[in-house]
Design a protein around this motif. Structure first.
Motif, PDB file in Angstrom:
ATOM      1  N   ASP A  16    -115.318 -44.483  11.917  1.00 44.98           N
ATOM      2  CA  ASP A  16    -116.247 -45.371  12.620  1.00 44.98           C
ATOM      3  C   ASP A  16    -117.669 -45.181  12.094  1.00 44.98           C
ATOM      4  OD1 ASP A  16    -114.261 -46.418  14.196  1.00 44.98           O
ATOM      5  OD2 ASP A  16    -114.898 -45.440  16.044  1.00 44.98           O
ATOM      6  N   LYS A  17    -118.033 -43.927  11.920  1.00 40.18           N
ATOM      7  CA  LYS A  17    -119.387 -43.582  11.489  1.00 40.18           C
ATOM      8  C   LYS A  17    -119.644 -43.995  10.044  1.00 40.18           C
ATOM      9  CE  LYS A  17    -122.316 -39.475  10.778  1.00 40.18           C
ATOM     10  NZ  LYS A  17    -122.359 -37.986  10.905  1.00 40.18           N
ATOM     11  N   SER A  18    -118.707 -43.679   9.155  1.00 41.49           N
ATOM     12  CA  SER A  18    -118.942 -43.899   7.730  1.00 41.49           C
ATOM     13  C   SER A  18    -118.807 -45.363   7.326  1.00 41.49           C
ATOM     14  CB  SER A  18    -117.984 -43.051   6.896  1.00 41.49           C
ATOM     15  OG  SER A  18    -116.641 -43.460   7.109  1.00 41.49           O
ATOM     16  N   ALA A  19    -117.850 -46.066   7.934  1.00 41.58           N
ATOM     17  CA  ALA A  19    -117.580 -47.454   7.540  1.00 41.58           C
ATOM     18  C   ALA A  19    -118.189 -48.465   8.499  1.00 41.58           C
ATOM     19  CB  ALA A  19    -116.077 -47.688   7.431  1.00 41.58           C
ATOM     20  N   ASN A  20    -118.860 -47.984   9.546  1.00 44.17           N
ATOM     21  CA  ASN A  20    -119.374 -48.875  10.597  1.00 44.17           C
ATOM     22  C   ASN A  20    -118.231 -49.744  11.110  1.00 44.17           C
ATOM     23  OD1 ASN A  20    -121.320 -49.917  12.316  1.00 44.17           O
ATOM     24  ND2 ASN A  20    -121.846 -51.586  10.924  1.00 44.17           N
ATOM     25  N   ALA A  21    -117.237 -49.075  11.687  1.00 40.51           N
ATOM     26  CA  ALA A  21    -115.973 -49.723  12.036  1.00 40.51           C
ATOM     27  C   ALA A  21    -115.575 -49.436  13.477  1.00 40.51           C
ATOM     28  CB  ALA A  21    -114.872 -49.229  11.096  1.00 40.51           C
ATOM     29  N   ASN A  22    -114.611 -50.196  13.961  1.00 35.32           N
ATOM     30  CA  ASN A  22    -113.867 -49.879  15.166  1.00 35.32           C
ATOM     31  C   ASN A  22    -112.447 -49.546  14.713  1.00 35.32           C
ATOM     32  OD1 ASN A  22    -115.997 -50.325  16.842  1.00 35.32           O
ATOM     33  ND2 ASN A  22    -115.223 -52.208  17.747  1.00 35.32           N
ATOM     34  N   THR A  23    -112.185 -48.267  14.562  1.00 38.04           N
ATOM     35  CA  THR A  23    -110.933 -47.800  14.000  1.00 38.04           C
ATOM     36  C   THR A  23    -109.865 -47.680  15.090  1.00 38.04           C
ATOM     37  OG1 THR A  23    -112.209 -46.552  12.372  1.00 38.04           O
ATOM     38  CG2 THR A  23    -109.881 -45.992  12.602  1.00 38.04           C
ATOM     39  N   ASN A 111    -110.898 -40.208   1.655  1.00 33.32           N
ATOM     40  CA  ASN A 111    -112.112 -39.563   1.160  1.00 33.32           C
ATOM     41  C   ASN A 111    -113.125 -40.591   0.665  1.00 33.32           C
ATOM     42  OD1 ASN A 111    -113.453 -36.904   0.169  1.00 33.32           O
ATOM     43  ND2 ASN A 111    -113.496 -38.263  -1.608  1.00 33.32           N
ATOM     44  N   ASP A 112    -112.644 -41.612  -0.016  1.00 34.99           N
ATOM     45  CA  ASP A 112    -113.543 -42.626  -0.573  1.00 34.99           C
ATOM     46  C   ASP A 112    -114.283 -43.380   0.522  1.00 34.99           C
ATOM     47  OD1 ASP A 112    -114.324 -44.137  -3.119  1.00 34.99           O
ATOM     48  OD2 ASP A 112    -113.668 -45.762  -1.816  1.00 34.99           O
ATOM     49  N   ILE A 113    -113.562 -43.756   1.576  1.00 33.67           N
ATOM     50  CA  ILE A 113    -114.204 -44.539   2.633  1.00 33.67           C
ATOM     51  C   ILE A 113    -115.103 -43.655   3.499  1.00 33.67           C
ATOM     52  CG2 ILE A 113    -112.408 -44.372   4.419  1.00 33.67           C
ATOM     53  CD1 ILE A 113    -112.819 -47.438   4.824  1.00 33.67           C
ATOM     54  N   LEU A 114    -114.754 -42.373   3.622  1.00 32.24           N
ATOM     55  CA  LEU A 114    -115.588 -41.470   4.417  1.00 32.24           C
ATOM     56  C   LEU A 114    -116.889 -41.098   3.710  1.00 32.24           C
ATOM     57  CD1 LEU A 114    -112.923 -39.002   5.889  1.00 32.24           C
ATOM     58  CD2 LEU A 114    -114.297 -40.645   7.169  1.00 32.24           C
ATOM     59  N   THR A 115    -116.833 -40.991   2.393  1.00 27.87           N
ATOM     60  CA  THR A 115    -118.009 -40.535   1.638  1.00 27.87           C
ATOM     61  C   THR A 115    -118.747 -41.665   0.940  1.00 27.87           C
ATOM     62  OG1 THR A 115    -116.692 -40.110  -0.358  1.00 27.87           O
ATOM     63  CG2 THR A 115    -116.919 -38.291   1.215  1.00 27.87           C
ATOM     64  N   ASN A 116    -118.288 -42.907   1.160  1.00 27.16           N
ATOM     65  CA  ASN A 116    -118.877 -44.059   0.467  1.00 27.16           C
ATOM     66  C   ASN A 116    -118.820 -43.879  -1.052  1.00 27.16           C
ATOM     67  OD1 ASN A 116    -119.561 -46.200   2.139  1.00 27.16           O
ATOM     68  ND2 ASN A 116    -121.465 -45.252   2.805  1.00 27.16           N
ATOM     69  N   GLN A 132    -119.076 -34.410   1.074  1.00 23.19           N
ATOM     70  CA  GLN A 132    -117.732 -34.110   0.577  1.00 23.19           C
ATOM     71  C   GLN A 132    -117.069 -32.981   1.368  1.00 23.19           C
ATOM     72  OE1 GLN A 132    -116.036 -35.873  -2.030  1.00 23.19           O
ATOM     73  NE2 GLN A 132    -114.458 -34.812  -0.881  1.00 23.19           N
ATOM     74  N   GLU A 133    -117.813 -31.963   1.687  1.00 25.31           N
ATOM     75  CA  GLU A 133    -117.246 -30.807   2.402  1.00 25.31           C
ATOM     76  C   GLU A 133    -116.761 -31.200   3.792  1.00 25.31           C
ATOM     77  OE1 GLU A 133    -118.425 -26.255   3.795  1.00 25.31           O
ATOM     78  OE2 GLU A 133    -119.916 -27.524   2.810  1.00 25.31           O
ATOM     79  N   GLU A 134    -117.596 -31.936   4.515  1.00 27.32           N
ATOM     80  CA  GLU A 134    -117.214 -32.351   5.863  1.00 27.32           C
ATOM     81  C   GLU A 134    -116.016 -33.278   5.825  1.00 27.32           C
ATOM     82  OE1 GLU A 134    -119.216 -34.355   9.889  1.00 27.32           O
ATOM     83  OE2 GLU A 134    -120.272 -34.439   7.961  1.00 27.32           O
ATOM     84  N   LYS A 137    -112.722 -31.350   5.163  1.00 22.98           N
ATOM     85  CA  LYS A 137    -112.255 -30.595   6.330  1.00 22.98           C
ATOM     86  C   LYS A 137    -111.531 -31.503   7.321  1.00 22.98           C
ATOM     87  CE  LYS A 137    -115.670 -26.842   6.313  1.00 22.98           C
ATOM     88  NZ  LYS A 137    -116.829 -26.231   7.032  1.00 22.98           N
ATOM     89  N   ILE A 138    -112.116 -32.666   7.581  1.00 23.44           N
ATOM     90  CA  ILE A 138    -111.513 -33.602   8.533  1.00 23.44           C
ATOM     91  C   ILE A 138    -110.182 -34.125   8.007  1.00 23.44           C
ATOM     92  CG2 ILE A 138    -111.795 -35.880   9.592  1.00 23.44           C
ATOM     93  CD1 ILE A 138    -114.802 -35.270   9.782  1.00 23.44           C
ATOM     94  N   ILE A 139    -110.149 -34.480   6.732  1.00 21.94           N
ATOM     95  CA  ILE A 139    -108.927 -35.003   6.129  1.00 21.94           C
ATOM     96  C   ILE A 139    -107.826 -33.945   6.115  1.00 21.94           C
ATOM     97  CG2 ILE A 139    -107.904 -35.837   3.975  1.00 21.94           C
ATOM     98  CD1 ILE A 139    -110.635 -37.201   3.414  1.00 21.94           C
TER      99      ILE A 139
END
Length: 205
Positions: A16-23, A111-116, A132-134, A137-139
Protein backbone atom coordinates in the motif's frame (compact mmCIF):
# COMPACT_ATOMS: atom_id res chain seq x y z
CA UNK A 1 -3.06 -18.40 5.82
CA UNK A 2 -5.23 -16.91 8.56
CA UNK A 3 -2.78 -18.25 11.14
CA UNK A 4 -0.01 -16.29 9.38
CA UNK A 5 -1.97 -13.11 8.83
CA UNK A 6 0.65 -11.04 10.70
CA UNK A 7 3.26 -11.56 7.96
CA UNK A 8 0.64 -11.10 5.25
CA UNK A 9 -0.50 -7.81 6.74
CA UNK A 10 3.07 -6.52 6.96
CA UNK A 11 3.51 -7.18 3.25
CA UNK A 12 0.12 -5.69 2.37
CA UNK A 13 0.79 -2.52 4.35
CA UNK A 14 4.19 -2.19 2.67
CA UNK A 15 2.64 -2.62 -0.78
CA UNK A 16 0.00 0.00 0.00
CA UNK A 17 2.78 2.37 0.99
CA UNK A 18 5.18 1.73 -1.89
CA UNK A 19 2.68 1.46 -4.75
CA UNK A 20 0.03 3.84 -3.38
CA UNK A 21 -2.44 0.97 -3.53
CA UNK A 22 -5.35 -0.74 -1.83
CA UNK A 23 -3.93 -4.24 -1.62
CA UNK A 24 -6.18 -7.29 -1.16
CA UNK A 25 -5.34 -10.79 0.08
CA UNK A 26 -7.91 -13.34 -1.06
CA UNK A 27 -8.38 -16.98 -0.04
CA UNK A 28 -10.26 -19.08 -2.58
CA UNK A 29 -11.08 -22.82 -2.82
CA UNK A 30 -9.72 -24.69 -5.82
CA UNK A 31 -9.55 -28.28 -7.01
CA UNK A 32 -6.44 -30.31 -6.23
CA UNK A 33 -4.46 -29.31 -9.31
CA UNK A 34 -1.40 -27.26 -10.21
CA UNK A 35 -2.22 -27.16 -13.92
CA UNK A 36 -2.57 -23.48 -14.82
CA UNK A 37 -5.37 -24.19 -17.32
CA UNK A 38 -7.38 -25.96 -14.63
CA UNK A 39 -6.62 -23.21 -12.15
CA UNK A 40 -7.83 -20.66 -14.69
CA UNK A 41 -11.13 -22.50 -15.09
CA UNK A 42 -11.52 -22.75 -11.31
CA UNK A 43 -11.03 -19.00 -10.95
CA UNK A 44 -13.42 -18.19 -13.79
CA UNK A 45 -16.02 -20.37 -12.08
CA UNK A 46 -15.52 -18.47 -8.81
CA UNK A 47 -15.80 -15.16 -10.67
CA UNK A 48 -19.01 -16.27 -12.39
CA UNK A 49 -20.58 -17.52 -9.16
CA UNK A 50 -19.69 -14.31 -7.32
CA UNK A 51 -17.49 -16.12 -4.79
CA UNK A 52 -14.45 -14.11 -5.89
CA UNK A 53 -16.29 -10.84 -5.33
CA UNK A 54 -17.65 -12.05 -1.99
CA UNK A 55 -14.08 -12.74 -0.88
CA UNK A 56 -13.11 -9.21 -1.90
CA UNK A 57 -15.99 -7.90 0.21
CA UNK A 58 -14.79 -9.98 3.17
CA UNK A 59 -11.27 -8.58 2.78
CA UNK A 60 -12.67 -5.07 2.34
CA UNK A 61 -14.37 -5.42 5.72
CA UNK A 62 -11.23 -6.85 7.35
CA UNK A 63 -9.05 -4.02 6.04
CA UNK A 64 -11.74 -1.35 6.59
CA UNK A 65 -11.15 0.08 3.11
CA UNK A 66 -14.73 0.89 2.17
CA UNK A 67 -14.20 0.01 -1.49
CA UNK A 68 -16.99 -2.56 -1.71
CA UNK A 69 -18.94 -1.98 1.49
CA UNK A 70 -20.81 0.95 2.95
CA UNK A 71 -22.77 1.87 6.05
CA UNK A 72 -26.47 2.42 5.36
CA UNK A 73 -29.40 3.36 7.54
CA UNK A 74 -32.44 1.12 7.38
CA UNK A 75 -35.92 2.00 8.54
CA UNK A 76 -36.48 1.52 12.23
CA UNK A 77 -32.80 1.26 13.14
CA UNK A 78 -30.84 3.85 15.12
CA UNK A 79 -27.44 2.71 13.91
CA UNK A 80 -26.26 2.14 10.33
CA UNK A 81 -25.37 -1.37 9.21
CA UNK A 82 -22.49 -2.41 6.98
CA UNK A 83 -23.65 -3.79 3.64
CA UNK A 84 -21.93 -4.76 0.38
CA UNK A 85 -22.21 -2.21 -2.40
CA UNK A 86 -24.31 -3.48 -5.31
CA UNK A 87 -22.32 -4.76 -8.28
CA UNK A 88 -19.36 -6.98 -9.06
CA UNK A 89 -15.69 -6.40 -9.85
CA UNK A 90 -15.44 -9.08 -12.55
CA UNK A 91 -15.41 -7.64 -16.08
CA UNK A 92 -16.76 -10.79 -17.74
CA UNK A 93 -13.46 -11.97 -19.24
CA UNK A 94 -13.73 -15.76 -19.51
CA UNK A 95 -10.08 -16.65 -20.08
CA UNK A 96 -7.37 -15.88 -17.55
CA UNK A 97 -3.75 -15.71 -18.64
CA UNK A 98 -1.41 -17.08 -15.99
CA UNK A 99 2.05 -18.57 -15.81
CA UNK A 100 3.96 -20.47 -13.14
CA UNK A 101 6.76 -18.66 -11.33
CA UNK A 102 9.80 -19.91 -9.49
CA UNK A 103 10.00 -18.68 -5.90
CA UNK A 104 12.87 -16.33 -6.74
CA UNK A 105 10.82 -14.83 -9.60
CA UNK A 106 7.90 -14.14 -7.26
CA UNK A 107 10.30 -12.56 -4.76
CA UNK A 108 11.80 -10.39 -7.49
CA UNK A 109 8.38 -9.09 -8.53
CA UNK A 110 7.53 -8.15 -4.94
CA UNK A 111 10.93 -6.58 -4.40
CA UNK A 112 10.59 -4.47 -7.54
CA UNK A 113 7.22 -3.01 -6.59
CA UNK A 114 8.25 -2.45 -2.97
CA UNK A 115 11.49 -0.64 -3.83
CA UNK A 116 10.30 1.12 -7.00
CA UNK A 117 12.95 -0.74 -8.94
CA UNK A 118 11.04 -0.14 -12.20
CA UNK A 119 12.14 -3.44 -13.77
CA UNK A 120 8.61 -4.83 -13.87
CA UNK A 121 6.40 -1.99 -12.63
CA UNK A 122 6.22 1.75 -13.16
CA UNK A 123 7.38 4.12 -10.44
CA UNK A 124 4.77 5.48 -8.07
CA UNK A 125 5.09 9.24 -7.72
CA UNK A 126 2.74 9.22 -4.73
CA UNK A 127 4.04 6.05 -3.11
CA UNK A 128 6.98 5.79 -0.73
CA UNK A 129 9.51 3.14 -1.72
CA UNK A 130 11.09 0.86 0.86
CA UNK A 131 14.84 0.46 1.04
CA UNK A 132 16.30 -2.88 -0.04
CA UNK A 133 16.98 -4.16 3.48
CA UNK A 134 13.48 -3.45 4.75
CA UNK A 135 11.85 -4.92 1.64
CA UNK A 136 13.94 -8.10 1.88
CA UNK A 137 12.98 -8.65 5.53
CA UNK A 138 9.27 -8.29 4.79
CA UNK A 139 9.44 -10.54 1.74
CA UNK A 140 11.47 -13.25 3.49
CA UNK A 141 9.08 -13.30 6.47
CA UNK A 142 6.12 -13.55 4.11
CA UNK A 143 7.57 -16.49 2.19
CA UNK A 144 8.50 -18.24 5.42
CA UNK A 145 4.86 -17.95 6.48
CA UNK A 146 3.77 -19.52 3.18
CA UNK A 147 6.12 -22.45 3.73
CA UNK A 148 4.58 -23.07 7.15
CA UNK A 149 1.18 -23.62 5.52
CA UNK A 150 2.42 -26.31 3.12
CA UNK A 151 3.79 -26.96 -0.33
CA UNK A 152 2.83 -24.30 -2.86
CA UNK A 153 3.56 -22.88 -6.28
CA UNK A 154 3.36 -19.26 -7.42
CA UNK A 155 1.46 -18.10 -10.49
CA UNK A 156 1.46 -14.70 -12.14
CA UNK A 157 -2.06 -13.78 -13.32
CA UNK A 158 -2.47 -11.11 -15.99
CA UNK A 159 -4.35 -8.27 -14.22
CA UNK A 160 -7.04 -7.70 -16.84
CA UNK A 161 -10.00 -9.67 -15.48
CA UNK A 162 -11.45 -7.09 -13.07
CA UNK A 163 -13.14 -3.80 -13.88
CA UNK A 164 -10.96 -0.72 -13.64
CA UNK A 165 -11.54 2.38 -11.56
CA UNK A 166 -12.08 4.21 -14.87
CA UNK A 167 -14.95 1.82 -15.61
CA UNK A 168 -16.34 2.76 -12.22
CA UNK A 169 -16.15 6.48 -12.94
CA UNK A 170 -17.55 6.19 -16.47
CA UNK A 171 -20.49 4.08 -15.33
CA UNK A 172 -21.69 6.70 -12.85
CA UNK A 173 -20.43 4.43 -10.07
CA UNK A 174 -22.59 1.44 -11.02
CA UNK A 175 -19.69 -0.81 -12.10
CA UNK A 176 -17.37 -1.69 -9.26
CA UNK A 177 -13.71 -1.35 -10.25
CA UNK A 178 -10.33 -2.39 -8.93
CA UNK A 179 -7.40 -2.20 -11.37
CA UNK A 180 -5.93 1.23 -12.13
CA UNK A 181 -4.08 0.71 -15.45
CA UNK A 182 -1.07 2.58 -14.07
CA UNK A 183 1.43 -0.24 -14.72
CA UNK A 184 1.34 -1.20 -11.07
CA UNK A 185 -1.61 -3.60 -11.29
CA UNK A 186 -0.53 -6.97 -10.00
CA UNK A 187 -2.18 -10.36 -9.36
CA UNK A 188 0.06 -12.99 -7.79
CA UNK A 189 -1.38 -16.36 -6.81
CA UNK A 190 -0.04 -18.86 -4.28
CA UNK A 191 -1.48 -22.30 -4.97
CA UNK A 192 -1.74 -24.88 -2.20
CA UNK A 193 -3.35 -28.33 -2.20
CA UNK A 194 -6.96 -27.16 -2.02
CA UNK A 195 -6.90 -23.38 -1.94
CA UNK A 196 -5.28 -20.41 -3.59
CA UNK A 197 -4.28 -17.12 -2.04
CA UNK A 198 -4.25 -14.18 -4.44
CA UNK A 199 -2.39 -10.97 -3.75
CA UNK A 200 -4.04 -8.10 -5.63
CA UNK A 201 -2.27 -4.74 -6.01
CA UNK A 202 -3.69 -1.69 -7.80
CA UNK A 203 -1.05 1.00 -7.51
CA UNK A 204 -2.06 4.45 -8.75
CA UNK A 205 -1.00 8.07 -8.81
Amino acid sequence: MEENRKEVDRLIDALDKSANANTYWLTLPISDSIDTRKLGRDLINLLELGDFHNEMVREDIYRELGDYTEYVFTEGMDEPILKPKPGNVWNGKEVLKMSSLAKIEAKNLLNDILTNGQKYFSKSSLGTALDQEEASKIIDAFFTSLDRVGTWIAVNIKPNFLNTTEDYENSNHTILGYFENSQRDFALGFVFKNHMNILLVNGYG
